[in-house]
Design an enzyme around this catalytic site. Structure first.
Site, PDB file in Angstrom:
ATOM      1  N   HIS A  62       0.806  -1.215   0.000  1.00  0.00           N
ATOM      2  CA  HIS A  62       0.000   0.000   0.000  1.00  0.00           C
ATOM      3  C   HIS A  62       0.846   1.275   0.000  1.00  0.00           C
ATOM      4  O   HIS A  62       1.958   1.290   0.510  1.00  0.00           O
ATOM      5  CB  HIS A  62      -0.905   0.036   1.234  1.00  0.00           C
ATOM      6  CG  HIS A  62      -1.775  -1.167   1.360  1.00  0.00           C
ATOM      7  ND1 HIS A  62      -2.079  -1.726   2.575  1.00  0.00           N
ATOM      8  CD2 HIS A  62      -2.421  -1.917   0.431  1.00  0.00           C
ATOM      9  CE1 HIS A  62      -2.874  -2.774   2.389  1.00  0.00           C
ATOM     10  NE2 HIS A  62      -3.076  -2.911   1.104  1.00  0.00           N
ATOM     11  N   LYS A  72       6.188   6.631   6.889  1.00  0.00           N
ATOM     12  CA  LYS A  72       5.699   5.852   8.037  1.00  0.00           C
ATOM     13  C   LYS A  72       6.884   5.315   8.822  1.00  0.00           C
ATOM     14  O   LYS A  72       7.923   4.993   8.256  1.00  0.00           O
ATOM     15  CB  LYS A  72       4.903   4.625   7.575  1.00  0.00           C
ATOM     16  CG  LYS A  72       3.724   4.873   6.710  1.00  0.00           C
ATOM     17  CD  LYS A  72       3.123   3.532   6.285  1.00  0.00           C
ATOM     18  CE  LYS A  72       2.137   3.694   5.177  1.00  0.00           C
ATOM     19  NZ  LYS A  72       1.654   2.406   4.690  1.00  0.00           N
ATOM     20  N   ASP A 169      -6.204  -6.515  -1.989  1.00  0.00           N
ATOM     21  CA  ASP A 169      -4.764  -6.750  -2.115  1.00  0.00           C
ATOM     22  C   ASP A 169      -4.451  -7.852  -3.130  1.00  0.00           C
ATOM     23  O   ASP A 169      -3.440  -7.795  -3.824  1.00  0.00           O
ATOM     24  CB  ASP A 169      -4.160  -7.106  -0.756  1.00  0.00           C
ATOM     25  CG  ASP A 169      -4.101  -5.919   0.187  1.00  0.00           C
ATOM     26  OD1 ASP A 169      -4.388  -4.783  -0.251  1.00  0.00           O
ATOM     27  OD2 ASP A 169      -3.775  -6.131   1.367  1.00  0.00           O
TER      28      ASP A 169
END
Length: 182
Positions: A62, A72, A169
């Protein structure tokens, strides 16, 4: 903290430096000044957690598209996982290359995922929890992904008797470099 460079420019493994005594230990796991000094995005807009009941759960790969691209810091707070990033920055010398590292509640490592990278993981233990520190708020319309088993990347995932994936996914199409812009 110890910042360990990976083979992908901008992605780092971050290890705490525990100060121990008879009670246990104390360690910093994030410091804006230390991140900034290495050219890493120190912004922190939100934190999220992912709980995964079963070993073999695979989430990813992602990312958020510009102008909502995110950095992140990913840490395993319970259990264990194989954490993976893929460089999706056109023009990068490591474009489409991947890096993986085992994160566990016991090793206390984190993976810094810069903007322009896809991120995903596979759990190695039941009841695995993943904690994310994220530089920008979640923008539902900006969510994108690439397929976990796309031959364009050749990611080597750990063996799993059964993989648990979302339909989303599983269904990402083959990677098209023309569809990525930052």
């Amino acid at each position: 903290m110890i910042f360990v460079p990976t083979l992908l420019d901008g992605a780092w493994v971050v290890e705490p430096e525990p100060v121990e005594d008879e009670r246990g230990f104390f360690a910093r796991t994030w410091c804006a000044d230390e991140f900034r000094a290495r050219g890493l995005d120190p912004a922190l807009a939100q934190c999220s957690v992912s709980f995964n009941r079963r070993r073999g759960t695979l989430r990813g790969m992602h990312f958020q598209a510009a102008p909502h691209a995110e950095a992140k810091l990913v840490r395993c707070t319970r259990g264990a996982l194989w954490d993976v990033v893929v460089d999706l920055r056109p023009g990068s010398p490591t474009f489409t290359r991947w890096f993986g590292v085992e994160l566990t509640a016991d090793n206390h490592r984190a993976l810094y995922v810069p903007q322009g990278f896809a991120h995903g993981f596979q759990t190695l233990a039941d009841d695995t929890e993943v904690f994310y520190q994220i530089s920008v708020p979640y923008a539902p319309g900006a969510g994108r992904g690439v397929r976990w088993d796309d031959p364009a990347f050749g990611i080597r995932w750990p063996h799993a008797d059964a993989r648990i994936l979302s339909d989303r996914d599983r269904a990402y199409p083959d990677f098209d470099p023309a569809c990525v812009s930052w």
